[in-house]
Design an enzyme around this catalytic site. Structure first.
Site, mmCIF file in Angstrom:
data_model
loop_
_atom_site.group_PDB
_atom_site.id
_atom_site.type_symbol
_atom_site.label_atom_id
_atom_site.label_comp_id
_atom_site.label_asym_id
_atom_site.label_seq_id
_atom_site.Cartn_x
_atom_site.Cartn_y
_atom_site.Cartn_z
ATOM 1 N N TRP A 127 68.127 21.869 -51.028
ATOM 2 C CA TRP A 127 67.174 21.709 -49.929
ATOM 3 C C TRP A 127 66.708 20.246 -49.952
ATOM 4 O O TRP A 127 66.274 19.746 -51.006
ATOM 5 C CB TRP A 127 65.995 22.665 -50.164
ATOM 6 N N ASP A 208 63.256 27.750 -58.150
ATOM 7 C CA ASP A 208 62.660 27.787 -56.815
ATOM 8 C C ASP A 208 63.145 29.079 -56.162
ATOM 9 O O ASP A 208 64.334 29.238 -55.903
ATOM 10 C CB ASP A 208 63.121 26.554 -56.018
ATOM 11 N N ALA A 210 62.563 31.271 -52.950
ATOM 12 C CA ALA A 210 61.903 31.285 -51.638
ATOM 13 C C ALA A 210 62.405 32.400 -50.736
ATOM 14 O O ALA A 210 61.898 32.574 -49.632
ATOM 15 C CB ALA A 210 62.116 29.933 -50.954
ATOM 16 N N LYS A 243 58.976 33.562 -46.221
ATOM 17 C CA LYS A 243 60.079 34.269 -45.570
ATOM 18 C C LYS A 243 60.001 35.773 -45.795
ATOM 19 O O LYS A 243 60.109 36.543 -44.859
ATOM 20 C CB LYS A 243 61.427 33.758 -46.091
HETATM 21 C C1 LMR Z 1 64.521 25.396 -44.300
HETATM 22 O O1 LMR Z 1 65.220 25.081 -45.260
HETATM 23 O O2 LMR Z 1 64.941 25.319 -43.132
HETATM 24 C C2 LMR Z 1 63.141 25.929 -44.526
HETATM 25 O O3 LMR Z 1 62.869 25.972 -45.882
HETATM 26 C C3 LMR Z 1 62.111 25.229 -43.727
HETATM 27 C C4 LMR Z 1 61.827 23.838 -44.187
HETATM 28 O O4 LMR Z 1 60.642 23.550 -44.385
HETATM 29 O O5 LMR Z 1 62.737 23.020 -44.350
#
Ligand code: LMR
Length: 393
Positions: A127, A208, A210, A243
């Site tokens: 991410w 992490d 999520a 989520k």
């Molecule tokens: C994503 O990866 O799209 C989500 O976790 C939202 C974000 O804040 O990036």
């Protein structure tokens, strides 16, 4: 003063969000930001959360501060959800945070405070905000191989080889489940190997998590977090409720610090309180309270688990349909990996140009690295996407 402000590279997820909003085409399809959408394209408030909210409205008699670490029963409920009985509750320090990102930020700051020399190892890719926050804080970081872009598979050999180069005290950031952005996850056996390596090399895992409940189910998705928390001497966990409870804008997350030595937990807890105080003082409570009510009330919990399961199975069905449709439209097995991936995302292995063509020629919005949000599809748009992909290949 303002003249001296720097400019910052654009976040590629937020960029796609904006481009999609600005596109006047009515047939456009949003596979960008990681927000769950139902078949009608809506991100509904879950019924169980709505019911908790109604109850809360009736009983809440103050909006006064709760505490720097948030409500203790939120910590109990979340430690139970993520860790179950993998470690005794007294071995877990907890701090409520503004969303999962708040937890990540606090964990990074704790690492910096406790061991400024430690490098944080991040999967390639990860991410984008992971590395962005690390760089913002000036925390040394490096990456480990994780994903084979051309095949859509895990590069486990590369991952282990790279982690062999980590030094004692380095932190290994792992996605608990539903890897973002690739959709590729470790098997239980691979988690065991990684846990063994971390113990042998004295590395500190940071998990992490999520998307618990979006991949293999609530318990299956927590396997890795529970394993490392019960195996390694110290484990940092950043969990998000955005989520799986659909409470995105309430900013509900938790930072957990697990120690095999319960005697250390008080100090960890005190440092969490300090970090919260320095960064934002009291964490938001509304979302945390709803989550606590849902988790602790048997009826609401059963309702929530049913809703979550519908979300999960809906995404699984879309994956299967997309893989089959792509096989038909491209006449190849190239995208077979989509059914091996799990969670909300899959990285398709398309070039930036191909992703741009999807957007410009077909009104289909994916992140530039070719991550798609499976939940942005429905059974009518899957064939449209497959056809568009076949066209841009
Ligand atoms: C994503 O990866 O799209 C989500 O976790 C939202 C974000 O804040 O990036």
């Amino acid at each position: 003063m303002y003249d001296s402000l720097p400019t910052h590279p654009e976040d590629k997820i937020l960029r796609i969000m904006q481009l999609y909003r600005d596109d006047p085409r009515t047939e456009k399809i949003d596979l960008g930001v990681g927000v769950y959408k139902n078949a009608a394209g809506l991100t509904p408030v879950m019924q169980s959360v709505k019911a908790a909210e109604k109850r809360l409205w009736e009983i809440e008699d103050t909006k006064s501060y709760v505490g720097l670490l948030g409500a203790p029963d939120f910590g109990d409920a979340m430690a139970g959800l993520v860790l179950s009985d993998a470690v005794p509750r007294e071995n877990v320090a907890c701090a409520a945070t503004p969303g999962g990102t708040g937890a990540i930020r606090q964990a990074f700051e704790m690492i910096q405070m406790a061991s400024p020399q430690a490098r944080v190892w991040v999967s390639d890719p990860s991410w984008g905000n992971h590395v962005s926050i690390l760089n913002y804080l000036g925390i040394p970081n490096t990456s480990y191989r994780y994903f084979e872009f051309s095949t859509g598979e895990l590069d486990f050999g590369g991952m282990l080889e790279d982690l062999e180069n980590a030094r004692p005290g380095d932190v290994i950031l792992l996605h608990g489940c539903c890897h973002n952005p690739t959709g590729v996850n470790l098997t239980n056996e691979q988690w065991r190997k990684v846990a063994d390596l971390m113990v042998a090399k004295e590395l500190v895992p940071m998990v992490d998590i999520a998307y618990q409940g979006f991949g293999g189910g609530l318990d299956a998705d927590a396997f890795g977090a529970r394993l490392v928390a019960s195996t390694c001497p110290e484990t940092l966990i950043a969990a998000s409720c955005s989520k799986n409870f659909g409470v995105y804008r309430e900013r509900t997350g938790i930072f957990m610090g697990v120690s095999q030595d319960a005697g250390r937990v008080g100090l960890v807890q005190a440092n969490m309180a300090h970090l919260n105080r320095q960064n934002f003082s009291f964490p938001p409570d509304h979302g945390a309270r709803l989550v606590t009510m849902v988790l602790n009330d048997p009826q609401l919990r059963a309702e929530w688990e049913t809703e979550l399961e519908e979300v999960r199975s809906g995404m699984l069905a879309l994956r299967q349909q997309l893989a089959a449709e792509l096989q038909r439209q491209t006449n190849s097995e190239r995208f077979g990996f989509i059914t091996d991936h799990s969670g909300m995302f899959s990285m398709l292995g398309l070039s930036e140009e191909q992703v741009a063509k999807l957007r410009d020629d077909h009104g289909i919005y994916a992140v530039s690295d070719s991550r798609i949000n499976i939940a942005g599809l429905n059974k009518d748009t899957v064939p449209i996407l497959a056809k568009a992909i076949a066209t841009v290949l």
